[in-house]
Design a protein around this motif. Structure first.
Motif, PDB file in Angstrom:
ATOM      1  N   MET A   1       0.842  -1.191   0.000  1.00 53.49           N
ATOM      2  CA  MET A   1       0.000   0.000   0.000  1.00 53.49           C
ATOM      3  C   MET A   1       0.884   1.249   0.000  1.00 53.49           C
ATOM      4  O   MET A   1       1.802   1.354   0.809  1.00 53.49           O
ATOM      5  CB  MET A   1      -0.903   0.012   1.235  1.00 53.49           C
ATOM      6  CG  MET A   1      -1.955   1.091   1.222  1.00 53.49           C
ATOM      7  SD  MET A   1      -2.928   1.072   2.749  1.00 53.49           S
ATOM      8  CE  MET A   1      -3.539  -0.616   2.754  1.00 53.49           C
ATOM      9  N   HIS A   5      -2.166   5.647  -2.986  1.00 50.79           N
ATOM     10  CA  HIS A   5      -3.432   4.935  -2.868  1.00 50.79           C
ATOM     11  C   HIS A   5      -4.328   5.634  -1.848  1.00 50.79           C
ATOM     12  O   HIS A   5      -5.540   5.773  -2.056  1.00 50.79           O
ATOM     13  CB  HIS A   5      -3.190   3.481  -2.427  1.00 50.79           C
ATOM     14  CG  HIS A   5      -2.547   2.632  -3.482  1.00 50.79           C
ATOM     15  ND1 HIS A   5      -1.395   1.929  -3.255  1.00 50.79           N
ATOM     16  CD2 HIS A   5      -2.900   2.383  -4.770  1.00 50.79           C
ATOM     17  CE1 HIS A   5      -1.061   1.266  -4.355  1.00 50.79           C
ATOM     18  NE2 HIS A   5      -1.964   1.530  -5.290  1.00 50.79           N
ATOM     19  N   LEU A   6      -3.741   6.080  -0.743  1.00 44.00           N
ATOM     20  CA  LEU A   6      -4.527   6.771   0.278  1.00 44.00           C
ATOM     21  C   LEU A   6      -5.041   8.104  -0.250  1.00 44.00           C
ATOM     22  O   LEU A   6      -6.200   8.470  -0.023  1.00 44.00           O
ATOM     23  CB  LEU A   6      -3.675   7.001   1.534  1.00 44.00           C
ATOM     24  CG  LEU A   6      -3.106   5.762   2.224  1.00 44.00           C
ATOM     25  CD1 LEU A   6      -2.359   6.152   3.491  1.00 44.00           C
ATOM     26  CD2 LEU A   6      -4.211   4.758   2.541  1.00 44.00           C
ATOM     27  N   PHE A   9      -7.876   7.452  -2.677  1.00 48.38           N
ATOM     28  CA  PHE A   9      -9.089   7.017  -1.994  1.00 48.38           C
ATOM     29  C   PHE A   9      -9.783   8.177  -1.289  1.00 48.38           C
ATOM     30  O   PHE A   9     -11.006   8.334  -1.379  1.00 48.38           O
ATOM     31  CB  PHE A   9      -8.751   5.926  -0.978  1.00 48.38           C
ATOM     32  CG  PHE A   9      -9.917   5.535  -0.112  1.00 48.38           C
ATOM     33  CD1 PHE A   9     -10.980   4.794  -0.621  1.00 48.38           C
ATOM     34  CD2 PHE A   9      -9.974   5.940   1.222  1.00 48.38           C
ATOM     35  CE1 PHE A   9     -12.061   4.456   0.182  1.00 48.38           C
ATOM     36  CE2 PHE A   9     -11.051   5.603   2.018  1.00 48.38           C
ATOM     37  CZ  PHE A   9     -12.095   4.861   1.497  1.00 48.38           C
ATOM     38  N   GLN A  36      -6.371   1.973  -9.575  1.00 48.81           N
ATOM     39  CA  GLN A  36      -5.678   2.204  -8.310  1.00 48.81           C
ATOM     40  C   GLN A  36      -6.589   1.884  -7.118  1.00 48.81           C
ATOM     41  O   GLN A  36      -6.143   1.310  -6.117  1.00 48.81           O
ATOM     42  CB  GLN A  36      -5.219   3.672  -8.220  1.00 48.81           C
ATOM     43  CG  GLN A  36      -4.238   4.102  -9.287  1.00 48.81           C
ATOM     44  CD  GLN A  36      -2.865   3.473  -9.107  1.00 48.81           C
ATOM     45  OE1 GLN A  36      -2.532   2.995  -8.014  1.00 48.81           O
ATOM     46  NE2 GLN A  36      -2.068   3.442 -10.170  1.00 48.81           N
ATOM     47  N   LEU A  40      -6.113  -0.969  -4.210  1.00 45.83           N
ATOM     48  CA  LEU A  40      -6.186  -0.688  -2.778  1.00 45.83           C
ATOM     49  C   LEU A  40      -7.161  -1.641  -2.094  1.00 45.83           C
ATOM     50  O   LEU A  40      -6.864  -2.185  -1.014  1.00 45.83           O
ATOM     51  CB  LEU A  40      -6.620   0.764  -2.557  1.00 45.83           C
ATOM     52  CG  LEU A  40      -6.856   1.188  -1.099  1.00 45.83           C
ATOM     53  CD1 LEU A  40      -5.578   1.058  -0.284  1.00 45.83           C
ATOM     54  CD2 LEU A  40      -7.385   2.624  -1.040  1.00 45.83           C
ATOM     55  N   GLU A  43      -5.604  -4.909  -1.682  1.00 49.96           N
ATOM     56  CA  GLU A  43      -4.615  -4.888  -0.594  1.00 49.96           C
ATOM     57  C   GLU A  43      -5.291  -4.942   0.769  1.00 49.96           C
ATOM     58  O   GLU A  43      -4.846  -5.665   1.672  1.00 49.96           O
ATOM     59  CB  GLU A  43      -3.777  -3.607  -0.709  1.00 49.96           C
ATOM     60  CG  GLU A  43      -2.685  -3.486   0.320  1.00 49.96           C
ATOM     61  CD  GLU A  43      -1.344  -3.961  -0.197  1.00 49.96           C
ATOM     62  OE1 GLU A  43      -0.459  -4.143   0.646  1.00 49.96           O
ATOM     63  OE2 GLU A  43      -1.187  -4.146  -1.412  1.00 49.96           O
TER      64      GLU A  43
END
Length: 315
Positions: A1, A5-6, A9, A36, A40, A43
Protein backbone atom coordinates in the motif's frame (compact mmCIF):
# COMPACT_ATOMS: atom_id res chain seq x y z
CA UNK A 1 0.00 0.00 0.00
CA UNK A 2 1.45 3.36 -1.06
CA UNK A 3 0.61 6.94 -0.05
CA UNK A 4 -0.81 7.62 -3.48
CA UNK A 5 -3.43 4.93 -2.87
CA UNK A 6 -4.53 6.77 0.28
CA UNK A 7 -4.61 10.14 -1.50
CA UNK A 8 -6.64 8.69 -4.35
CA UNK A 9 -9.09 7.02 -1.99
CA UNK A 10 -9.61 10.16 0.13
CA UNK A 11 -10.19 12.24 -3.01
CA UNK A 12 -12.79 9.82 -4.36
CA UNK A 13 -14.53 9.55 -0.97
CA UNK A 14 -14.72 13.34 -0.57
CA UNK A 15 -15.88 14.00 -4.13
CA UNK A 16 -18.32 11.08 -4.23
CA UNK A 17 -17.33 10.38 -7.81
CA UNK A 18 -14.42 8.70 -9.56
CA UNK A 19 -14.79 10.98 -12.57
CA UNK A 20 -14.87 14.21 -10.57
CA UNK A 21 -11.96 13.13 -8.37
CA UNK A 22 -9.90 12.18 -11.43
CA UNK A 23 -10.58 15.42 -13.30
CA UNK A 24 -10.70 18.07 -10.57
CA UNK A 25 -8.52 16.76 -7.76
CA UNK A 26 -6.02 14.29 -9.12
CA UNK A 27 -5.68 15.32 -12.79
CA UNK A 28 -5.44 11.76 -13.95
CA UNK A 29 -7.45 9.48 -16.21
CA UNK A 30 -10.55 7.91 -14.69
CA UNK A 31 -9.68 4.33 -15.79
CA UNK A 32 -6.27 4.66 -14.12
CA UNK A 33 -7.90 5.95 -10.92
CA UNK A 34 -10.38 3.04 -10.93
CA UNK A 35 -7.50 0.60 -11.23
CA UNK A 36 -5.68 2.20 -8.31
CA UNK A 37 -8.80 1.95 -6.13
CA UNK A 38 -9.23 -1.72 -7.08
CA UNK A 39 -5.59 -2.35 -6.15
CA UNK A 40 -6.19 -0.69 -2.78
CA UNK A 41 -9.31 -2.77 -2.12
CA UNK A 42 -7.36 -5.92 -3.02
CA UNK A 43 -4.62 -4.89 -0.59
CA UNK A 44 -7.10 -4.18 2.20
CA UNK A 45 -9.05 -7.33 1.46
CA UNK A 46 -12.57 -5.88 1.33
CA UNK A 47 -14.59 -3.46 -0.85
CA UNK A 48 -14.29 0.16 0.28
CA UNK A 49 -16.66 1.72 -2.25
CA UNK A 50 -19.90 0.79 -3.94
CA UNK A 51 -20.56 2.09 -7.45
CA UNK A 52 -23.98 3.39 -8.51
CA UNK A 53 -25.52 5.63 -11.16
CA UNK A 54 -24.92 8.77 -9.10
CA UNK A 55 -21.27 8.03 -8.33
CA UNK A 56 -19.76 6.09 -5.45
CA UNK A 57 -20.61 5.56 -1.78
CA UNK A 58 -18.49 4.31 1.09
CA UNK A 59 -19.08 0.87 2.49
CA UNK A 60 -18.91 0.37 6.25
CA UNK A 61 -15.31 -0.71 5.78
CA UNK A 62 -14.67 2.33 3.61
CA UNK A 63 -15.95 4.71 6.30
CA UNK A 64 -13.65 3.14 8.86
CA UNK A 65 -10.71 3.22 6.46
CA UNK A 66 -11.31 6.88 5.52
CA UNK A 67 -10.63 8.19 9.04
CA UNK A 68 -7.35 6.31 9.25
CA UNK A 69 -6.33 7.31 5.72
CA UNK A 70 -6.86 10.99 6.52
CA UNK A 71 -4.90 10.67 9.74
CA UNK A 72 -2.03 8.89 7.99
CA UNK A 73 -1.83 11.60 5.31
CA UNK A 74 -1.96 14.34 7.96
CA UNK A 75 0.87 12.70 9.88
CA UNK A 76 2.98 12.39 6.75
CA UNK A 77 2.45 16.08 6.02
CA UNK A 78 3.25 16.97 9.63
CA UNK A 79 6.48 14.98 9.39
CA UNK A 80 7.45 16.86 6.25
CA UNK A 81 6.62 20.19 7.84
CA UNK A 82 8.70 19.32 10.91
CA UNK A 83 11.63 18.33 8.70
CA UNK A 84 11.41 21.56 6.70
CA UNK A 85 11.36 23.61 9.89
CA UNK A 86 14.35 21.75 11.27
CA UNK A 87 16.30 22.38 8.07
CA UNK A 88 15.79 26.14 8.29
CA UNK A 89 18.26 27.73 10.71
CA UNK A 90 16.68 31.12 10.13
CA UNK A 91 14.68 33.08 12.67
CA UNK A 92 12.64 31.00 15.06
CA UNK A 93 9.00 31.10 14.03
CA UNK A 94 5.84 30.97 16.10
CA UNK A 95 2.63 30.29 14.18
CA UNK A 96 -0.56 31.57 15.78
CA UNK A 97 -4.11 30.69 14.74
CA UNK A 98 -7.30 32.53 15.62
CA UNK A 99 -10.94 31.69 15.20
CA UNK A 100 -11.83 34.49 12.82
CA UNK A 101 -12.52 37.67 14.78
CA UNK A 102 -10.96 36.57 18.06
CA UNK A 103 -7.65 38.20 17.12
CA UNK A 104 -9.27 41.57 17.87
CA UNK A 105 -9.37 40.78 21.57
CA UNK A 106 -6.36 38.49 21.94
CA UNK A 107 -3.58 39.19 19.43
CA UNK A 108 -2.23 42.30 21.16
CA UNK A 109 -2.10 40.46 24.49
CA UNK A 110 -0.34 37.46 22.95
CA UNK A 111 2.29 39.79 21.50
CA UNK A 112 2.65 41.49 24.88
CA UNK A 113 3.15 38.10 26.50
CA UNK A 114 5.94 37.29 24.05
CA UNK A 115 7.36 40.84 23.85
CA UNK A 116 10.79 39.92 25.29
CA UNK A 117 11.26 37.34 22.53
CA UNK A 118 9.85 39.32 19.60
CA UNK A 119 13.21 40.67 18.34
CA UNK A 120 14.39 37.10 17.83
CA UNK A 121 11.30 35.44 16.41
CA UNK A 122 9.00 35.66 13.43
CA UNK A 123 5.31 35.52 14.37
CA UNK A 124 2.78 34.49 11.74
CA UNK A 125 -0.97 34.86 12.23
CA UNK A 126 -3.72 32.77 10.62
CA UNK A 127 -7.47 33.45 10.83
CA UNK A 128 -9.65 30.39 10.09
CA UNK A 129 -12.58 28.23 11.12
CA UNK A 130 -11.97 26.18 14.26
CA UNK A 131 -11.85 22.76 12.46
CA UNK A 132 -9.21 24.21 10.11
CA UNK A 133 -7.19 25.44 13.08
CA UNK A 134 -7.32 21.94 14.57
CA UNK A 135 -6.04 20.53 11.29
CA UNK A 136 -3.21 23.09 11.29
CA UNK A 137 -2.18 22.02 14.79
CA UNK A 138 -2.32 18.35 13.80
CA UNK A 139 -0.11 18.98 10.76
CA UNK A 140 2.45 21.05 12.66
CA UNK A 141 1.58 24.19 10.71
CA UNK A 142 0.43 26.03 13.85
CA UNK A 143 1.99 26.19 17.29
CA UNK A 144 -1.01 27.60 19.12
CA UNK A 145 -4.61 28.44 18.25
CA UNK A 146 -7.48 30.30 19.90
CA UNK A 147 -10.36 28.05 18.93
CA UNK A 148 -13.20 25.76 20.07
CA UNK A 149 -12.82 22.33 21.61
CA UNK A 150 -12.82 20.00 18.63
CA UNK A 151 -13.74 16.39 19.50
CA UNK A 152 -11.87 13.14 18.86
CA UNK A 153 -8.40 14.68 18.72
CA UNK A 154 -6.46 13.11 21.60
CA UNK A 155 -3.20 14.49 20.22
CA UNK A 156 -4.32 18.04 21.01
CA UNK A 157 -4.44 19.74 24.41
CA UNK A 158 -7.08 22.39 25.12
CA UNK A 159 -6.96 24.99 27.90
CA UNK A 160 -9.94 27.22 28.49
CA UNK A 161 -9.33 30.93 27.99
CA UNK A 162 -12.82 32.24 28.66
CA UNK A 163 -16.48 31.27 28.51
CA UNK A 164 -18.51 33.29 26.03
CA UNK A 165 -22.25 33.67 26.60
CA UNK A 166 -24.46 33.55 23.55
CA UNK A 167 -26.53 36.64 22.80
CA UNK A 168 -29.46 37.34 20.49
CA UNK A 169 -28.47 39.30 17.38
CA UNK A 170 -31.35 41.05 15.62
CA UNK A 171 -32.18 44.12 13.51
CA UNK A 172 -31.91 47.35 15.48
CA UNK A 173 -35.51 48.32 14.67
CA UNK A 174 -36.92 44.90 15.56
CA UNK A 175 -39.73 44.90 18.16
CA UNK A 176 -37.67 42.67 20.46
CA UNK A 177 -34.76 45.14 20.40
CA UNK A 178 -36.69 47.36 22.84
CA UNK A 179 -36.22 44.76 25.58
CA UNK A 180 -33.23 44.70 27.92
CA UNK A 181 -33.21 40.89 27.88
CA UNK A 182 -34.96 38.54 25.50
CA UNK A 183 -37.00 35.54 26.59
CA UNK A 184 -35.86 32.82 24.16
CA UNK A 185 -39.46 31.62 23.81
CA UNK A 186 -40.23 34.86 21.98
CA UNK A 187 -37.93 33.70 19.15
CA UNK A 188 -40.27 30.85 18.20
CA UNK A 189 -41.97 32.70 15.33
CA UNK A 190 -38.92 34.56 14.09
CA UNK A 191 -36.79 33.58 11.10
CA UNK A 192 -33.80 31.93 12.74
CA UNK A 193 -30.33 32.29 11.24
CA UNK A 194 -28.41 29.15 12.15
CA UNK A 195 -24.67 28.59 11.88
CA UNK A 196 -23.49 25.99 9.41
CA UNK A 197 -21.27 22.95 9.97
CA UNK A 198 -18.20 25.16 9.51
CA UNK A 199 -18.66 25.89 13.23
CA UNK A 200 -19.63 22.45 14.59
CA UNK A 201 -18.94 23.23 18.27
CA UNK A 202 -21.12 26.35 18.21
CA UNK A 203 -23.80 24.54 16.21
CA UNK A 204 -23.96 21.81 18.89
CA UNK A 205 -24.34 24.35 21.70
CA UNK A 206 -27.17 26.16 19.90
CA UNK A 207 -28.98 22.97 18.88
CA UNK A 208 -28.71 21.54 22.40
CA UNK A 209 -30.02 24.75 23.94
CA UNK A 210 -33.01 24.87 21.59
CA UNK A 211 -33.78 21.19 22.12
CA UNK A 212 -33.41 21.16 25.90
CA UNK A 213 -35.67 24.16 26.26
CA UNK A 214 -38.12 22.86 23.63
CA UNK A 215 -37.75 26.00 21.55
CA UNK A 216 -39.22 25.39 18.10
CA UNK A 217 -37.69 28.13 15.95
CA UNK A 218 -38.50 28.79 12.31
CA UNK A 219 -35.38 27.76 10.36
CA UNK A 220 -34.00 30.29 7.91
CA UNK A 221 -30.54 30.36 6.39
CA UNK A 222 -27.33 28.73 7.64
CA UNK A 223 -24.34 31.09 7.82
CA UNK A 224 -20.79 29.91 7.15
CA UNK A 225 -19.15 32.64 9.22
CA UNK A 226 -19.82 35.49 11.63
CA UNK A 227 -19.93 38.22 9.00
CA UNK A 228 -22.41 36.21 6.92
CA UNK A 229 -24.64 35.60 9.95
CA UNK A 230 -24.76 39.32 10.76
CA UNK A 231 -25.42 40.18 7.12
CA UNK A 232 -28.30 37.68 6.98
CA UNK A 233 -29.81 39.13 10.15
CA UNK A 234 -29.78 42.57 8.56
CA UNK A 235 -31.01 41.51 5.12
CA UNK A 236 -33.67 38.94 6.06
CA UNK A 237 -34.75 40.55 9.36
CA UNK A 238 -34.03 37.26 11.05
CA UNK A 239 -32.49 36.62 14.46
CA UNK A 240 -29.43 34.61 15.47
CA UNK A 241 -27.70 33.27 18.57
CA UNK A 242 -24.00 34.15 18.44
CA UNK A 243 -21.09 34.32 20.90
CA UNK A 244 -20.76 37.68 22.60
CA UNK A 245 -17.57 38.56 20.68
CA UNK A 246 -19.85 39.16 17.68
CA UNK A 247 -20.46 42.60 19.20
CA UNK A 248 -17.10 43.66 17.71
CA UNK A 249 -18.61 43.40 14.23
CA UNK A 250 -22.17 44.73 14.51
CA UNK A 251 -23.10 47.56 12.12
CA UNK A 252 -25.60 50.25 13.14
CA UNK A 253 -28.47 48.24 11.64
CA UNK A 254 -27.93 45.24 13.93
CA UNK A 255 -27.92 45.04 17.73
CA UNK A 256 -27.48 42.36 20.37
CA UNK A 257 -29.42 41.61 23.51
CA UNK A 258 -28.62 39.13 26.30
CA UNK A 259 -30.85 36.10 26.76
CA UNK A 260 -33.18 35.80 29.70
CA UNK A 261 -32.82 32.58 31.67
CA UNK A 262 -35.68 30.13 31.08
CA UNK A 263 -37.24 28.86 34.29
CA UNK A 264 -37.92 25.15 34.82
CA UNK A 265 -36.01 21.93 35.28
CA UNK A 266 -33.66 20.77 32.56
CA UNK A 267 -33.87 17.24 31.27
CA UNK A 268 -31.08 16.97 28.73
CA UNK A 269 -27.56 15.72 29.32
CA UNK A 270 -26.06 17.20 26.15
CA UNK A 271 -23.22 19.63 25.76
CA UNK A 272 -25.44 22.73 25.90
CA UNK A 273 -26.75 24.51 28.97
CA UNK A 274 -29.61 23.14 31.05
CA UNK A 275 -32.85 25.01 31.51
CA UNK A 276 -32.53 28.11 33.63
CA UNK A 277 -29.08 28.94 32.26
CA UNK A 278 -27.95 31.11 29.38
CA UNK A 279 -26.02 29.10 26.75
CA UNK A 280 -22.30 29.68 26.46
CA UNK A 281 -19.32 28.26 24.60
CA UNK A 282 -15.69 27.91 25.63
CA UNK A 283 -12.89 29.74 23.87
CA UNK A 284 -9.77 27.64 24.34
CA UNK A 285 -6.16 27.64 23.30
CA UNK A 286 -5.18 24.44 21.57
CA UNK A 287 -1.75 22.99 20.90
CA UNK A 288 -0.24 19.65 19.96
CA UNK A 289 1.01 17.68 22.97
CA UNK A 290 4.15 16.71 21.03
CA UNK A 291 5.09 20.35 20.33
CA UNK A 292 8.23 21.04 22.38
CA UNK A 293 8.69 24.66 21.24
CA UNK A 294 10.25 26.77 24.04
CA UNK A 295 8.10 29.68 22.84
CA UNK A 296 4.95 27.61 23.34
CA UNK A 297 6.06 26.67 26.85
CA UNK A 298 6.83 30.31 27.60
CA UNK A 299 3.39 31.38 26.43
CA UNK A 300 1.63 28.68 28.43
CA UNK A 301 3.53 29.67 31.58
CA UNK A 302 2.25 33.25 31.21
CA UNK A 303 -1.20 32.47 29.90
CA UNK A 304 -3.08 32.98 33.17
CA UNK A 305 -1.62 36.49 33.49
CA UNK A 306 -2.72 37.30 29.95
CA UNK A 307 -6.27 36.08 30.56
CA UNK A 308 -6.46 38.16 33.74
CA UNK A 309 -5.39 41.30 31.84
CA UNK A 310 -8.06 40.81 29.19
CA UNK A 311 -10.72 40.12 31.84
CA UNK A 312 -9.73 43.31 33.68
CA UNK A 313 -10.14 45.34 30.47
CA UNK A 314 -13.60 43.86 29.91
CA UNK A 315 -14.74 45.08 33.32
Amino acid sequence: MELRHLRYFVAVAEEGSLTVAAERRLHTAQPSLSRQIRDLEYEVGTPLLTRNARGVALTAAGKAFLDHARLALAQVEAAGEAARRAAMPAKTSFALGFLTGQEIDWLAEVMRTLRDELPNIEVTVHSQYSPSLAEGLMRGQLDLAFMRREPDLPELVFRRVTQEPLVVVLPSDHALAARERIDPRSLAHETFIQVSDTAPALRRVIDDYLRQNKLAVTPGHAADNLAMAISLVASTRGVALLPVYALNFLPWSVVSRPLEAVTGEGTGKGRGKAKGEVPSIDLVVGYHKANSSPLLQLFLSRMDEMVARVAAKAH
